[in-house]
Design a protein around this motif. Sequence first.
Motif, PDB file in Angstrom:
ATOM      1  N   LEU A   1      13.451   9.660   1.898  1.00  0.00           N
ATOM      2  CA  LEU A   1      12.650   9.325   3.657  1.00  0.00           C
ATOM      3  C   LEU A   1      11.740   9.931   3.700  1.00  0.00           C
ATOM      4  O   LEU A   1      10.959  10.990   3.984  1.00  0.00           O
ATOM      5  CB  LEU A   1      14.002  10.120   4.508  1.00  0.00           C
ATOM      6  CG  LEU A   1      13.874  10.354   6.120  1.00  0.00           C
ATOM      7  CD1 LEU A   1      13.359   9.277   6.450  1.00  0.00           C
ATOM      8  CD2 LEU A   1      15.825  10.669   5.988  1.00  0.00           C
ATOM      9  N   ASP A   2      10.801   8.944   4.122  1.00  0.00           N
ATOM     10  CA  ASP A   2       9.339   9.955   4.747  1.00  0.00           C
ATOM     11  C   ASP A   2       9.601   9.997   6.005  1.00  0.00           C
ATOM     12  O   ASP A   2       9.211  10.523   6.433  1.00  0.00           O
ATOM     13  CB  ASP A   2       8.300   9.102   4.281  1.00  0.00           C
ATOM     14  CG  ASP A   2       6.915   9.412   3.730  1.00  0.00           C
ATOM     15  OD1 ASP A   2       6.574  10.348   4.485  1.00  0.00           O
ATOM     16  OD2 ASP A   2       6.226   8.780   3.136  1.00  0.00           O
TER      17      ASP A   2
ATOM     18  N   ASP B   1       4.862  16.449   1.045  1.00  0.00           N
ATOM     19  CA  ASP B   1       4.055  15.212   1.607  1.00  0.00           C
ATOM     20  C   ASP B   1       2.612  14.577   0.464  1.00  0.00           C
ATOM     21  O   ASP B   1       1.256  15.308   0.302  1.00  0.00           O
ATOM     22  CB  ASP B   1       3.318  15.430   2.341  1.00  0.00           C
ATOM     23  CG  ASP B   1       3.074  14.555   3.575  1.00  0.00           C
ATOM     24  OD1 ASP B   1       3.305  14.204   4.206  1.00  0.00           O
ATOM     25  OD2 ASP B   1       2.136  15.149   4.514  1.00  0.00           O
ATOM     26  N   GLU B   2       3.312  14.313  -0.350  1.00  0.00           N
ATOM     27  CA  GLU B   2       2.024  12.980  -0.957  1.00  0.00           C
ATOM     28  C   GLU B   2       3.103  11.995  -1.593  1.00  0.00           C
ATOM     29  O   GLU B   2       4.253  11.595  -1.813  1.00  0.00           O
ATOM     30  CB  GLU B   2       2.135  13.570  -2.462  1.00  0.00           C
ATOM     31  CG  GLU B   2       1.412  15.611  -2.337  1.00  0.00           C
ATOM     32  CD  GLU B   2       0.686  15.821  -3.522  1.00  0.00           C
ATOM     33  OE1 GLU B   2       0.700  15.852  -4.393  1.00  0.00           O
ATOM     34  OE2 GLU B   2       2.381  17.091  -4.416  1.00  0.00           O
ATOM     35  N   PHE B   3       2.016  10.979  -2.050  1.00  0.00           N
ATOM     36  CA  PHE B   3       2.548   9.522  -2.301  1.00  0.00           C
ATOM     37  C   PHE B   3       3.504   9.374  -3.420  1.00  0.00           C
ATOM     38  O   PHE B   3       2.692   9.404  -4.258  1.00  0.00           O
ATOM     39  CB  PHE B   3       1.399   8.474  -1.926  1.00  0.00           C
ATOM     40  CG  PHE B   3       2.393   7.370  -1.689  1.00  0.00           C
ATOM     41  CD1 PHE B   3       2.961   6.398  -0.753  1.00  0.00           C
ATOM     42  CD2 PHE B   3       2.304   6.628  -3.192  1.00  0.00           C
ATOM     43  CE1 PHE B   3       3.797   5.144  -0.643  1.00  0.00           C
ATOM     44  CE2 PHE B   3       2.803   5.037  -3.062  1.00  0.00           C
ATOM     45  CZ  PHE B   3       3.660   4.448  -1.751  1.00  0.00           C
ATOM     46  N   VAL B   4       4.893   9.320  -3.794  1.00  0.00           N
ATOM     47  CA  VAL B   4       5.232   9.597  -5.189  1.00  0.00           C
ATOM     48  C   VAL B   4       5.459   7.960  -5.655  1.00  0.00           C
ATOM     49  O   VAL B   4       6.216   7.053  -4.783  1.00  0.00           O
ATOM     50  CB  VAL B   4       6.790  10.324  -5.354  1.00  0.00           C
ATOM     51  CG1 VAL B   4       6.190  11.923  -4.654  1.00  0.00           C
ATOM     52  CG2 VAL B   4       7.764   9.809  -3.962  1.00  0.00           C
TER      53      VAL B   4
ATOM     54  N   PRO C   1      10.899   6.735 -15.241  1.00  0.00           N
ATOM     55  CA  PRO C   1      12.602   7.369 -15.053  1.00  0.00           C
ATOM     56  C   PRO C   1      12.795   8.733 -14.668  1.00  0.00           C
ATOM     57  O   PRO C   1      13.535   9.867 -14.143  1.00  0.00           O
ATOM     58  CB  PRO C   1      12.730   7.134 -16.576  1.00  0.00           C
ATOM     59  CG  PRO C   1      11.713   7.440 -17.608  1.00  0.00           C
ATOM     60  CD  PRO C   1      10.452   6.389 -16.732  1.00  0.00           C
ATOM     61  N   GLN C   2      11.043   9.088 -14.613  1.00  0.00           N
ATOM     62  CA  GLN C   2      10.447  10.095 -13.590  1.00  0.00           C
ATOM     63  C   GLN C   2      10.054  10.300 -12.370  1.00  0.00           C
ATOM     64  O   GLN C   2       9.611   8.331 -12.234  1.00  0.00           O
ATOM     65  CB  GLN C   2       9.130  11.549 -14.259  1.00  0.00           C
ATOM     66  CG  GLN C   2       9.627  11.952 -15.828  1.00  0.00           C
ATOM     67  CD  GLN C   2       9.182  10.636 -16.499  1.00  0.00           C
ATOM     68  OE1 GLN C   2       7.968   9.550 -15.909  1.00  0.00           O
ATOM     69  NE2 GLN C   2       9.297  10.607 -17.807  1.00  0.00           N
ATOM     70  N   VAL C   3       9.944  11.407 -11.011  1.00  0.00           N
ATOM     71  CA  VAL C   3       9.199  10.847 -10.154  1.00  0.00           C
ATOM     72  C   VAL C   3       8.468  11.546 -10.495  1.00  0.00           C
ATOM     73  O   VAL C   3       8.057  12.954 -10.226  1.00  0.00           O
ATOM     74  CB  VAL C   3       9.931  11.079  -8.968  1.00  0.00           C
ATOM     75  CG1 VAL C   3       9.327  11.583  -7.741  1.00  0.00           C
ATOM     76  CG2 VAL C   3      11.335  10.862  -8.743  1.00  0.00           C
ATOM     77  N   GLY C   4       7.096  10.886  -9.993  1.00  0.00           N
ATOM     78  CA  GLY C   4       5.761  11.466 -10.086  1.00  0.00           C
ATOM     79  C   GLY C   4       4.634  11.649  -8.910  1.00  0.00           C
ATOM     80  O   GLY C   4       5.518  10.905  -7.797  1.00  0.00           O
ATOM     81  N   VAL C   5       3.058  11.680  -9.850  1.00  0.00           N
ATOM     82  CA  VAL C   5       2.205  11.873  -8.361  1.00  0.00           C
ATOM     83  C   VAL C   5       1.726  10.846  -9.111  1.00  0.00           C
ATOM     84  O   VAL C   5       1.191  11.536 -10.008  1.00  0.00           O
ATOM     85  CB  VAL C   5       1.967  12.708  -7.575  1.00  0.00           C
ATOM     86  CG1 VAL C   5       0.124  12.610  -6.808  1.00  0.00           C
ATOM     87  CG2 VAL C   5       2.442  13.679  -6.956  1.00  0.00           C
ATOM     88  N   LEU C   6       0.777   9.844  -8.978  1.00  0.00           N
ATOM     89  CA  LEU C   6      -0.383   8.754  -9.933  1.00  0.00           C
ATOM     90  C   LEU C   6      -1.810   9.928  -9.909  1.00  0.00           C
ATOM     91  O   LEU C   6      -1.379  10.497  -8.739  1.00  0.00           O
ATOM     92  CB  LEU C   6      -0.433   8.079  -9.069  1.00  0.00           C
ATOM     93  CG  LEU C   6       0.834   6.715  -9.460  1.00  0.00           C
ATOM     94  CD1 LEU C   6       0.499   5.131  -8.775  1.00  0.00           C
ATOM     95  CD2 LEU C   6       1.093   6.574 -10.840  1.00  0.00           C
TER      96      LEU C   6
ATOM     97  N   GLY D   1       1.275  -0.969  -0.279  1.00  0.00           N
ATOM     98  CA  GLY D   1       0.331  -0.187  -0.075  1.00  0.00           C
ATOM     99  C   GLY D   1       0.501   1.047   0.193  1.00  0.00           C
ATOM    100  O   GLY D   1       2.028   0.884  -0.315  1.00  0.00           O
ATOM    101  N   ALA D   2      -0.115   2.610   0.214  1.00  0.00           N
ATOM    102  CA  ALA D   2       1.070   3.522   0.349  1.00  0.00           C
ATOM    103  C   ALA D   2       1.210   4.350   2.002  1.00  0.00           C
ATOM    104  O   ALA D   2       1.072   5.046   1.917  1.00  0.00           O
ATOM    105  CB  ALA D   2      -0.698   4.767  -0.766  1.00  0.00           C
ATOM    106  N   LYS D   3       0.960   3.510   2.750  1.00  0.00           N
ATOM    107  CA  LYS D   3       0.743   3.543   4.080  1.00  0.00           C
ATOM    108  C   LYS D   3       2.166   2.518   5.102  1.00  0.00           C
ATOM    109  O   LYS D   3       2.018   0.963   4.342  1.00  0.00           O
ATOM    110  CB  LYS D   3      -0.167   3.507   5.066  1.00  0.00           C
ATOM    111  CG  LYS D   3      -0.615   4.800   5.680  1.00  0.00           C
ATOM    112  CD  LYS D   3      -2.240   4.870   6.170  1.00  0.00           C
ATOM    113  CE  LYS D   3      -2.590   5.809   7.673  1.00  0.00           C
ATOM    114  NZ  LYS D   3      -1.685   7.062   7.129  1.00  0.00           N
ATOM    115  N   SER D   4       3.136   2.957   5.656  1.00  0.00           N
ATOM    116  CA  SER D   4       3.836   2.356   6.036  1.00  0.00           C
ATOM    117  C   SER D   4       2.800   0.978   7.275  1.00  0.00           C
ATOM    118  O   SER D   4       2.194   1.755   8.611  1.00  0.00           O
ATOM    119  CB  SER D   4       4.760   2.819   7.120  1.00  0.00           C
ATOM    120  OG  SER D   4       5.383   2.166   8.123  1.00  0.00           O
ATOM    121  N   SER D   5       3.783   0.347   7.505  1.00  0.00           N
ATOM    122  CA  SER D   5       2.708  -0.668   8.577  1.00  0.00           C
ATOM    123  C   SER D   5       3.127  -0.658  10.074  1.00  0.00           C
ATOM    124  O   SER D   5       2.762  -0.720  10.478  1.00  0.00           O
ATOM    125  CB  SER D   5       2.990  -2.086   8.039  1.00  0.00           C
ATOM    126  OG  SER D   5       5.040  -2.584   8.571  1.00  0.00           O
TER     127      SER D   5
END
Length: 182
Positions: free
Chosen positions: A104-105, A153-156, A171-176, A75-79
């Motif tokens: 580093l989040d 502060d977004e899930f990338v 090849p890029q970093v982005g937001v879905l 998922g998009a959240k740390s356990s």
Amino acid sequence: MESTHPDVERVLFSEADIKEIVGRMGAEISRDYAGKDLVLIAVLRGAVVFMGDLMRAITCPLAIDFMAVSSYGEGAKSSGVVRIVKDLDMDIKGRDVLIVEDILDSGLTLNYLMKSLSHRKPASLEVAAFLWKDVEGRETAVEPKYVGAHCPDEFVVGYGLDFAERYRNLPQVGVLKPEVYS
Ligand SMILES: O=P(O)(O)OC[C@H]1O[C@H](OP(=O)(O)OP(=O)(O)O)[C@H](O)[C@@H]1O
Ligand SMILES: Nc1nc2[nH]cnc2c(=O)[nH]1
Ligand SMILES: [Mg+2]
């Protein structure tokens, strides 16, 4: 024109941005570790892409090793629980260790790794993080010595970073797009 995946809503770091950032980090690390016994430790799986680029941007002699740690699962959240899936093959006692991380989040992963690796008595232990999500008002236990860029502060995703194991090869970093996460 850069090609962008149809699931990506916004590109935060383009290929050109990434190249510039990694080049700068490599130059800094090369300067600081000249004459030292540098070991880069990449944290699988997210850091593999950054590791491949960063090691080629460093000009001093180095060794590489890998650890696999996972806390985000699918998922998009740390356990909240960090799990060692693969340990180092190398003895790092007395060596100059630089942990290579994609992001580093919450700091949970790196905090755990720093503690675990410091028990093995390296001569020095530092962190190179490609992205740092240094959210205002949130304390992180780890201050990376080398930071590529600050991340909103977004899930990338992309450049090694996944969502449910996908998108690591962008090849890029982005937001879905929001519908992809749901
Ligand atoms: O600072 P934190 O909140 O701990 O998050 C950062 C970690 O989360 C991601 O890894 P993940 O555990 O998802 O595994 P992966 O590297 O295999 O994608 C990322 O690659 C970092 O290692
Ligand atoms: N893919 C991905 N993994 C993460 N792990 C911690 N934060 C993130 C993030 O923003 N994206
Ligand atoms: Mg990771």
